[in-house]
Structures are given as C-alpha cells and as structure tokens.
Design a protein around this motif. Structure first.
Motif, PDB file in Angstrom:
ATOM      1  N   SER A  64       2.014 -10.041   1.681  1.00 36.81           N
ATOM      2  CA  SER A  64       1.411  -8.811   0.918  1.00 36.81           C
ATOM      3  C   SER A  64       1.102  -7.694   1.864  1.00 36.81           C
ATOM      4  N   ILE A  67       4.504  -6.216   2.630  1.00 40.21           N
ATOM      5  CA  ILE A  67       4.922  -5.062   1.622  1.00 40.21           C
ATOM      6  C   ILE A  67       4.056  -4.018   1.501  1.00 40.21           C
ATOM      7  N   THR A  68       2.778  -4.221   1.802  1.00 33.64           N
ATOM      8  CA  THR A  68       1.978  -2.747   1.612  1.00 33.64           C
ATOM      9  C   THR A  68       2.622  -1.861   2.733  1.00 33.64           C
ATOM     10  N   LEU A  70       5.407  -1.534   4.224  1.00 34.93           N
ATOM     11  CA  LEU A  70       6.820  -0.741   3.783  1.00 34.93           C
ATOM     12  C   LEU A  70       6.451   0.005   2.841  1.00 34.93           C
ATOM     13  N   ASP A  71       5.319  -0.086   1.816  1.00 34.62           N
ATOM     14  CA  ASP A  71       5.099   1.036   0.759  1.00 34.62           C
ATOM     15  C   ASP A  71       4.722   2.251   1.596  1.00 34.62           C
ATOM     16  N   ARG A  72       3.830   2.047   2.523  1.00 34.00           N
ATOM     17  CA  ARG A  72       3.300   3.177   3.394  1.00 34.00           C
ATOM     18  C   ARG A  72       4.342   4.035   3.985  1.00 34.00           C
ATOM     19  N   ARG A  74       7.483   4.169   3.050  1.00 33.25           N
ATOM     20  CA  ARG A  74       8.233   4.764   2.122  1.00 33.25           C
ATOM     21  C   ARG A  74       7.751   6.104   1.887  1.00 33.25           C
ATOM     22  N   GLY A  75       6.402   6.226   2.030  1.00 35.70           N
ATOM     23  CA  GLY A  75       5.968   7.844   1.850  1.00 35.70           C
ATOM     24  C   GLY A  75       6.710   8.762   2.770  1.00 35.70           C
ATOM     25  N   PRO A  78      11.619   7.463   1.525  1.00 33.81           N
ATOM     26  CA  PRO A  78      11.457   6.894   0.338  1.00 33.81           C
ATOM     27  C   PRO A  78      12.870   5.764   0.002  1.00 33.81           C
ATOM     28  N   THR A  81      14.485   0.314   3.153  1.00 33.46           N
ATOM     29  CA  THR A  81      14.789  -1.040   2.596  1.00 33.46           C
ATOM     30  C   THR A  81      13.705  -2.001   3.434  1.00 33.46           C
ATOM     31  N   GLU A  94       2.796  -4.870  11.397  1.00 34.34           N
ATOM     32  CA  GLU A  94       1.890  -5.267  10.373  1.00 34.34           C
ATOM     33  C   GLU A  94       1.188  -6.488  10.558  1.00 34.34           C
ATOM     34  N   GLU A 149      -2.002  -1.962  -9.308  1.00 32.16           N
ATOM     35  CA  GLU A 149      -1.429  -2.147  -8.016  1.00 32.16           C
ATOM     36  C   GLU A 149      -1.242  -3.760  -7.973  1.00 32.16           C
TER      37      GLU A 149
END
Length: 644
Positions: A64, A67-68, A70-72, A74-75, A78, A81, A94, A149
């Motif tokens: 988790s 993955i979090t 990666l989401d940051r 992607r800001g 975008p 991968t 991380e 979320e």
C-alpha cells in the motif's frame, strides 16, 4: 493464437467479458485483503517484511505504501507505470520512508510520547476533504472519502497517529538550525579560493597509427567494441488516416429536422433577458443596509465597498438561472425584479448579505424559424457529419478486430496508405534529422509494442481524426555487419590505438613534471606537437559563474587536487588525455561581515534540517532495532513489478 485472443478482447463483445473478468479478480483480491489471508505474488499478506522494536510490518502495508508513492509521483508524471517507478528507485525510497516513519513512532511511544484520540480527531476535522461546503466537518463526506480512497477509519487514524508522533520527535530538527560561522567560513573559502596551474591535452590523433589495421585486428576490435556501433530498433509504420473530410459533402438536413430542432430548443430562440449586477458581501444585514443608504446618498458603490474594506464583484450579463446558480435564488429574484441602475434590497447569501446594484439589462427578441434555419442547418450538418464519422470508425474498428489487414481496410474505404520507414522509438527517422509528424507521435509507443500485421485504430489528439496503423517491418537493435560500417570502425580503431599511446605519453609527462620540469617543457620534450599548454588562474566563484553548470572535466579535477600535485585524466571518446598540474591555492581571509560568508551560512542552513533529520532517523533505527526480511521485500518488489 495469441493474436486471436487479443483481437477478441478488443472487440465489442470481448471487451465487456474481459472487464468483467478483471472485476472478478479485483473483488477476489479485495475479499482476500479483508480476510487478512491474502497472498500477493507468492507472499502471504501477513508476512512480515520488516520488524521494528519487535513489531512486524506486513507485506500488505509495504504494498500500500508503494502504491501510494506511485500515485504521488503520477501527479508529476501521469503516464508513470509501476515497473518504471520501481526501476527509478521509488520502491526503495518508499520502503525507507515507511521504516523511518514507523521506527520514529515506536521511538516516541517508547519514551512516553502519545497521540491521543482527541488530538487525532482534531486533525481529522481540519482536513478539507472531510468538510462540507460550510467548512465544517461532515461525517457523510468523511465516510465517502474513505470509501473512495479504499481505506478504513482505523487505518487512517493509525496513519495520522504515527504522523503526529513523528512530528513530536522530528520537529526540533526543523527548528531553524543555524550553521556556525566557523563551519560556514570553511565552505565560503572553497567558493572564494583561487587556483593557479596549467593543463595540457595529449590528443589521441597525434599518436594514432596512419596505416590501416589488418582484418584480424579490425575484427577483434569490432567484437570487443561493437556496442558503440549498435543501431537503434527501426520500424516501418503504415498509417491510414480519416476524418470529417472523408464523409460525403451531400449531407443536408431536411426541413423536418430543422423544424424539430427549432421546437426542441425553443427556449434558446425565444425572447432572452440577461442582467449584469455588481455585488459585494458584508457580514450583517444592518451593515448592508447602512452601506446602501450611503450609496443612495451619492457615494459610488465601488467607493463605498473599498472604504469599508470589501471586494467588489462586477458581473457580466447573465440569465436568471446562471445568477441563481452563482449567487442564490434570492439574489436572482431581486435582480430580475429591479429596474436598471437600481440598488437591490439586501439579500442573504451563504457568507453574509449582498449589497448589489443592477447595472444593465440586455433583452434579445424572439427569433423565428426562418431567421435561424440556416444556423440550425449548419449545426445539424456538423452533428450529422460527426455521427457518420463515428459510424465509419466503428465499422473500421470491427473490420480491424475481425482480422482485416490495413491495406484491405484502406482499399475498401478508398483511403491512401502512408508508409513511414525507419521510425525509431524516439519518433525520429533513422539516418537523418527528420522526425515523424507531430500529430502521429501518440501512436509511436503502441507501434513499438505491436507485432507485425496487427492493425490498431486510434483517435488523434485533435479528437476529430482517426488513424489505423500497423507495423510492416521491424529491424531489431543490433550492431550491423562490419562491412557496413568499416570506415567508422577503422576511425574508432585508430582513435583507440592513439589513446593508448597518448596515455603512455601523458604518464611520461606527469613523471617529468613531478621531477621538477614545467608542464610546457615536459610536453614539448615528449612531442613538439604538444606545445599548446593552457595556463589557469581562476577562482571557484568565477568558474561557476562563467561555466553555467557545464564545468570541463579537467577544471573539475584542478579544483579537487592537492597543491603541487600533477594528475592525468582521460578525455571521453578516446579523444586523448589531460595532464593537469596545480601550482598554488590562494585562500583569502574572510571576515565575519563578508557577504560570501553570510550567503554561504544562509544557503547551508537551509539544508541542515534535512541533514539533522536523516541523522536522527539513522540513530532511531539503530536504537529501536530494524530487522529486514529481504526475501519478503524482494517478493513484494517483484510482484508489484509484474515479475512473479
């Protein structure tokens, strides 16, 4: 066989089946995660990847966290991968952050620090995502945000609690630390110091053999160095494009269609009234009424607002519905009941009371069918053309999904096939400076993942043009046969042989300088062609200001050497060798009020919090005890990267 499956899953029937399959898989993962007995890439969800102060951190927690992360990321990117994120070091970053965070929280608890429920509740109430339109905490909004979320109330509270404990421990490290002047003086001296010396280049070309290599020598050299001759992968991309221009020009809406559209949009063509109102909001009704009386007494609305410290909103002409949406139904009703130039009676808003004045009224008379028939016809033509274009694209997509080749698609629809040979992965045309057309760049990534003779349909960024494309020829990245690049290989061999001899010459020159000769005399004694020796007299500050971030490697070496030393440095690409001699280092006296000292102190002080934090985190890890399960960590990394 694989191609048939791929085409099936891309079809109108196969795609819903494929999506349904993914949903089932996702539900299975979710159910297993909730049960606490999930397995992830062969690793049990409860397996411990790290143990901190006797408490384990599960593989699910690490997954988790990554993955979090990666989401940051992607800001900023975008299209990033998970495999790319991991390859760039995101997984390790991380993991380290997670270990530091949990170790610091354990350290805080060990020494009696606490983050109680009331403090956590206070933090939750201050998070904007959990607040209603009035700015107050809203339980329904909170629950919806958690579901969106994919986290629970317990997980969020644990995370906030750990964050609060981290703040209590780490905040002192960020309390505006100041670098002592004595330490800053040492760094400032590095900036202001002046170095004097000389640099000689020993070019490979001076020592390069003039004769051609034997076939055996060239073959051996090419076998050892062929990576420098590797050619990139090239693909021939064939493209068929179509758009609105491929739809017949005989599209003409009927009189019935025009009349039907006129009737449907009767409100648009009926009488219209729009009003512009200037407003500002005050806290109370009494204040609003007092300001209105002042305006009625002759003070301009904007002047009255400015004197009272309020910002005026000058509105554009808008219809009643738009004003009601923006300012509320009460403001819309008052606006459309007033006369032009009239001050409105104060009306309530969510933030206070409106002081408003109706500026202008725009009235548009109703239009007849005859007056707008041409306008409606143009609109219908665009819509019909777009509809026919979508139908055409769907028909072509069915053909492609059914295995029809690109050439057959083009012939059946009267399209022209554009063949673009030698396209490289960066969009350039191999062998020149030309690139693929900008509008086709979005298809390159897909084209370099396709097999030959598998056409794809894509929408171009303009949104009104489609392309069908395939790959007709693939030339893998490889070094070509030596005969195709023989002149380049011979030149590289000469440079390489010359570089070896130049290195021997540089070593002899270095030895002569160390025995007391000047660099210039030693270079000329080695070879008269080496008489060009550059004298250097420059400060580090001057170097950095003139180099604009591109400092030559020989000067970098000069500013890292000891006084009185001589070094040899290789130039890139077998071009030769540098012999660098440093004569003197002059360090000026730096007084306490020297601007360079103060600037250095300020700049380095900004870096101290991060340095102190890193040192404290390391000390906390050592004290609390951190045990890593490398096998479990590797399993999570491989599973996330798709390397099960």
């Amino acid at each position: 066989m694989i191609s048939k499956f791929r085409n099936f899953f891309q079809s109108k029937i196969g795609l819903p089946i494929f999506i349904g399959f993914l949903v089932v898989v996702a539900l299975a993962f979710a159910a297993s995660d909730l049960s606490g007995s999930a397995t992830f890439g062969g690793l049990g969800g409860d397996d411990k990847v790290v143990v901190i102060d006797g408490e384990g951190v599960s593989s699910n927690d690490l997954r988790s966290t990554v993955i979090t992360g990666l989401d940051r990321a992607r800001g900023q990117n975008p299209t990033l991968t998970m495999p790319d994120f991991i390859e760039a070091g995101g997984f390790e970053t991380e993991l380290d952050l997670m270990i530091d965070r949990k170790a610091t929280a354990a350290f805080a608890r060990h020494y009696g620090l606490r983050a109680g429920s009331n403090l956590i509740n206070s933090e939750i109430r201050q998070i904007p995502a959990f607040q209603s339109l009035t700015g107050d905490f809203d339980q329904a909004t909170y629950q919806n945000a958690l579901r969106r979320e994919g986290i629970t109330d317990r997980i969020l509270r644990e995370d906030i609690g750990e964050g609060l404990l981290n703040q209590q421990v780490l905040r002192p490290a960020f309390a505006a630390p100041q670098l002592p002047l004595g330490a800053a003086r040492q760094y400032a001296a590095l900036v202001l110091e002046r170095r004097k010396g000389s640099i000689a280049l020993i070019p490979s070309r001076v020592f390069a053999p003039s004769e051609d290599p034997t076939d055996e020598q060239l073959a051996a050299f090419y076998a050892e160095q062929n990576e420098q001759f590797v050619l990139p992968e090239r693909r021939t991309i064939r493209v068929v494009s179509f758009g609105a221009e491929n739809i017949g020009s005989d599209i003409e809406p009927s009189a019935e269609q025009i009349a039907e559209r006129f009737e449907r949009d009767a409100e648009i063509y009926g009488e219209q009234e729009r009003r512009a109102v200037t407003t500002f909001v005050v806290p109370t009704q009494d204040a609003a009424q007092a300001l209105i009386e002042r305006i009625r007494g002759g003070v301009a609305l904007q002047t009255a607002a400015r004197d009272a410290g309020f910002n005026v909103q000058i509105g554009e002409p808008r219809d009643r519905a738009t004003i009601a949406t923006a300012g509320g139904e009460a403001l819309a009703e008052a606006t459309f009941a007033a006369e032009e130039g009239e001050l409105l009676t104060p009306v309530r808003s969510q933030l206070g009371w409106y002081v408003a004045q109706l500026d202008t009224i725009e009235r548009t008379p109703a239009r007849t069918l005859d007056q707008v028939s041409d306008q409606i016809a143009d609109q219908l033509r665009v819509e019909l053309r777009g509809q026919l274009l979508m139908e055409l694209s769907e028909n072509i997509e069915r053909e492609v999904d059914g295995g029809t080749s690109l050439v057959d698609v083009a012939n059946a629809n009267g399209f022209e096939v554009l063949s673009i040979p030698g396209v490289t992965e960066d969009g350039m045309i191999f062998g020149g400076l030309q690139s693929i057309a900008p509008e086709l760049r979005p298809i390159i990534a897909t084209a370099f993942q396709m097999d030959e003779s598998e056409p794809q349909l894509a929408v171009l960024p303009s949104g009104n043009e489609f392309v069908v494309f395939d790959v007709s020829d693939i030339v893998d990245s490889a070094a070509p046969p030596i005969d195709e690049v023989r002149p380049q290989v011979v030149a590289a061999w000469r440079r390489s042989e010359g570089a070896k001899l130049a290195k021997d010459a540089a070593d002899r020159i270095q030895a002569a300088v160390e025995q007391g000769s000047t660099l210039r005399d030693a270079a000329i004694a080695e070879n008269p062609q080496l008489a060009q020796v550059e004298t250097i007299d420059i400060s580090r500050e001057e170097l950095l200001s003139t180099a604009q971030g591109r400092v030559p490697s020989a000067l970098v070496l000069l500013f890292s050497m000891a006084q009185g030393s001589t070094k040899v440095l290789e130039e890139q690409g077998d071009l030769g060798w540098f012999v660098v001699n440093l004569d003197t280092i002059d360090v000026p006296e730096i007084g306490d009020g020297n601007p360079a000292l103060l600037n250095t102190q300020a700049q380095l002080s900004a870096a101290l919090p991060g340095e102190y934090n890193a040192q404290l985190a390391t000390a906390i890890r050592n004290e609390m005890g951190v045990e890593r399960n490398e096998d479990a960590i590797t399993a999570v990394r491989q599973a996330l990267a798709g390397n099960n």
